[in-house]
Design an enzyme around this catalytic site. Structure first.
Site, short mmCIF file in Angstrom:
data_model
loop_
_atom_site.label_atom_id
_atom_site.label_comp_id
_atom_site.label_asym_id
_atom_site.label_seq_id
_atom_site.Cartn_x
_atom_site.Cartn_y
_atom_site.Cartn_z
N ARG A 59 48.24 38.18 43.02
CA ARG A 59 48.23 36.74 42.73
C ARG A 59 48.68 36.43 41.32
O ARG A 59 49.10 35.31 41.03
CB ARG A 59 46.86 36.15 43.07
CG ARG A 59 46.61 36.13 44.59
CD ARG A 59 45.20 35.71 44.95
NE ARG A 59 44.19 36.61 44.45
CZ ARG A 59 43.76 37.71 45.07
NH1 ARG A 59 44.27 38.04 46.25
NH2 ARG A 59 42.83 38.48 44.55
N GLU A 96 35.11 50.75 41.19
CA GLU A 96 33.68 50.97 41.41
C GLU A 96 33.44 52.37 41.96
O GLU A 96 32.53 53.07 41.54
CB GLU A 96 33.15 49.91 42.38
CG GLU A 96 31.65 49.95 42.52
CD GLU A 96 31.13 48.82 43.39
OE1 GLU A 96 29.97 48.91 43.79
OE2 GLU A 96 31.89 47.86 43.67
#
Length: 176
Positions: A59, A96
Site C-alpha cells: 500500500r 513476530e
C-alpha cells in the site's frame, strides 16, 4: 469536517481472530479522502528538498506514487524478496515469528539523494527499519518517514525515532 481517520474502516478478526484490521482502501477509494491524505502527508515537508519517494510494499506504492507525482520526483519501490527483476540489495528484518527480507534495486537511489519513505501503516516498525537501512546503504538521506496510520502500542514510532528518523503520522488507532 471529516478527517483522514474517518475514511478508514476497521475489519474485525482479519486476517486472524483478535486482529482489528485498519483498511485504508476505503480512504483510497474516496477522492476527497485520498486528496486530503496526500496533502496532509506532504504538509510538514513543504519547502524540503525531496528527490525520491520510496514506498514500502504494497500500500506504500499507492500513496508513494501519488506523492511522487505531486512533487514531480521519482518513485522507488521497496519490495519483498524476489519481486524486483534487476540487481538488488537485501535487508532482513524480524517478524513476530521468524524473519522476512525486503529488497531495493541497487541503482534506485543515488548517493546524496533526499528520500521520503512512506507506507500506509506503522506497527512494529520492522519493515520501515529495513527500508531505511536499504536507502542508507545506497547513500540516500532520509528526510522523513510518513505513514497514514500508527498503532502506537506496537512501538514502531519509537523504534524509528530512536534511529534518528523524523516520523509523521496522520492518525492513530489503539489496539492491534
Amino acid at each position: 469536517m471529516k478527517t483522514v481517520k474517518d475514511y478508514i474502516r476497521t475489519i474485525v478478526d482479519f486476517p486472524h481472530e483478535g486482529i482489528m484490521f485498519r483498511d485504508v482502501t476505503t480512504l483510497f477509494s474516496d477522492p476527497r479522502g485520498f486528496r486530503m491524505c496526500i496533502d496532509q502527508i506532504l504538509n510538514p515537508y513543504a519547502g524540503t528538498r525531496i528527490d525520491k519517494v520510496a514506498g514500502l510494499e504494497a500500500r506504500g506504492f499507492i500513496i508513494g506514487g501519488a506523492i511522487a507525482h505531486q512533487l514531480s520526483v521519482g518513485f522507488t519501490p521497496i519490495r519483498k524478496k524476489g519481486k524486483l527483476p534487476g540487481a538488488t540489495l537485501s535487508q532482513a528484518y524480524q517478524l513476530e515469528y521468524g524473519e522476512a527480507v525486503m529488497e531495493i534495486h541497487d541503482d534506485a537511489i543515488q548517493p546524496g539523494e533526499k528520500v521520503l519513505l512512506v507506507d500506509d501503516l506503522l506497527a512494529t516498525g520492522g519493515t520501515a527499519q529495513a527500508g531505511i537501512q536499504l536507502i542508507e546503504k545506497l547513500g540516500g538521506e532520509i528526510v522523513g518517514c510518513a505513514f497514514i496510520v500508527d498503532l502506537p502500542e506496537l512501538g514502531g514510532r519509537a523504534k524509528l525515532e530512536a534511529m534518528g528518523m523524523d516520523v509523521h503520522i496522520l492518525c492513530e488507532f489503539e489496539g492491534l
